[in-house]
Design a protein around this motif. Sequence first.
Motif, short mmCIF file in Angstrom:
data_model
loop_
_atom_site.label_atom_id
_atom_site.label_comp_id
_atom_site.label_asym_id
_atom_site.label_seq_id
_atom_site.Cartn_x
_atom_site.Cartn_y
_atom_site.Cartn_z
N LEU A 93 101.40 44.99 26.51
CA LEU A 93 101.09 43.68 27.09
C LEU A 93 100.12 42.91 26.21
O LEU A 93 99.25 43.50 25.56
CB LEU A 93 100.47 43.86 28.48
CG LEU A 93 101.40 44.33 29.59
CD1 LEU A 93 100.61 44.57 30.87
CD2 LEU A 93 102.49 43.32 29.84
N PRO A 94 100.22 41.59 26.19
CA PRO A 94 99.26 40.79 25.43
C PRO A 94 97.87 40.87 26.05
O PRO A 94 97.73 41.09 27.26
CB PRO A 94 99.81 39.36 25.53
CG PRO A 94 101.11 39.43 26.22
CD PRO A 94 101.28 40.79 26.78
N GLU A 95 96.84 40.69 25.21
CA GLU A 95 95.44 40.74 25.67
C GLU A 95 95.18 39.81 26.85
O GLU A 95 94.50 40.17 27.79
CB GLU A 95 94.50 40.36 24.53
CG GLU A 95 94.35 41.39 23.46
CD GLU A 95 93.52 42.58 23.91
OE1 GLU A 95 92.47 42.39 24.55
OE2 GLU A 95 93.94 43.70 23.62
N GLU A 96 95.73 38.61 26.77
CA GLU A 96 95.48 37.62 27.82
C GLU A 96 96.04 38.09 29.16
O GLU A 96 95.42 37.91 30.20
CB GLU A 96 96.09 36.27 27.44
CG GLU A 96 95.73 35.17 28.40
CD GLU A 96 96.25 33.81 27.97
OE1 GLU A 96 96.32 32.94 28.84
OE2 GLU A 96 96.56 33.63 26.79
N ALA A 97 97.21 38.71 29.15
CA ALA A 97 97.81 39.22 30.39
C ALA A 97 96.95 40.34 30.97
O ALA A 97 96.76 40.41 32.19
CB ALA A 97 99.23 39.71 30.13
N LEU A 98 96.45 41.22 30.10
CA LEU A 98 95.57 42.29 30.57
C LEU A 98 94.28 41.73 31.17
O LEU A 98 93.84 42.17 32.24
CB LEU A 98 95.22 43.25 29.42
CG LEU A 98 96.31 44.20 28.97
CD1 LEU A 98 95.84 44.97 27.74
CD2 LEU A 98 96.67 45.16 30.08
N SER A 99 93.69 40.77 30.50
CA SER A 99 92.44 40.18 30.99
C SER A 99 92.64 39.50 32.33
O SER A 99 91.85 39.68 33.26
CB SER A 99 91.90 39.16 29.99
OG SER A 99 91.55 39.79 28.79
#
Length: 136
Positions: A93-99
């Motif tokens: 998953l992209p960092e933004e989605a995880l955050s």
Amino acid sequence: MSFLIFLLCGFLGGLLGGMGMGGGTVLIPLLTVACGVSQSAAQGVNLISFLPMSLIALGVHAENGLLQKEGLLPLILPAIAFSLLFAVLAAFLPEEALSKGFGLFLTVLSFFQFASAFRKKENAGYAKCTKNIPKI
């Protein structure tokens, strides 16, 4: 100096995790905000640090007779399977989605914690577990 900040973050996460709060709810924000660690790395560190903390907590609870052994295996096996599954998923998953996902999780968790503060009924299982703990 950064080593001391990492050490302090690990200590705080472990302390709160040992107290039953859930160290990841504190460790991940500490690592990402205070230490500048990426979200995926912070979540990976949290998963790794969870293993020894949970094993120690399990041993302490078993030693103090606070562990209900019936139904333990059906609880542990899916937890391990889903932890592994979502750890692999998080790697893609992209960092933004995880955050954003973790922020949403913390928001929902805070609502549940806030609502539970106003419940009048005492949880019988919790009262049963804590009655053998000596008062300080």
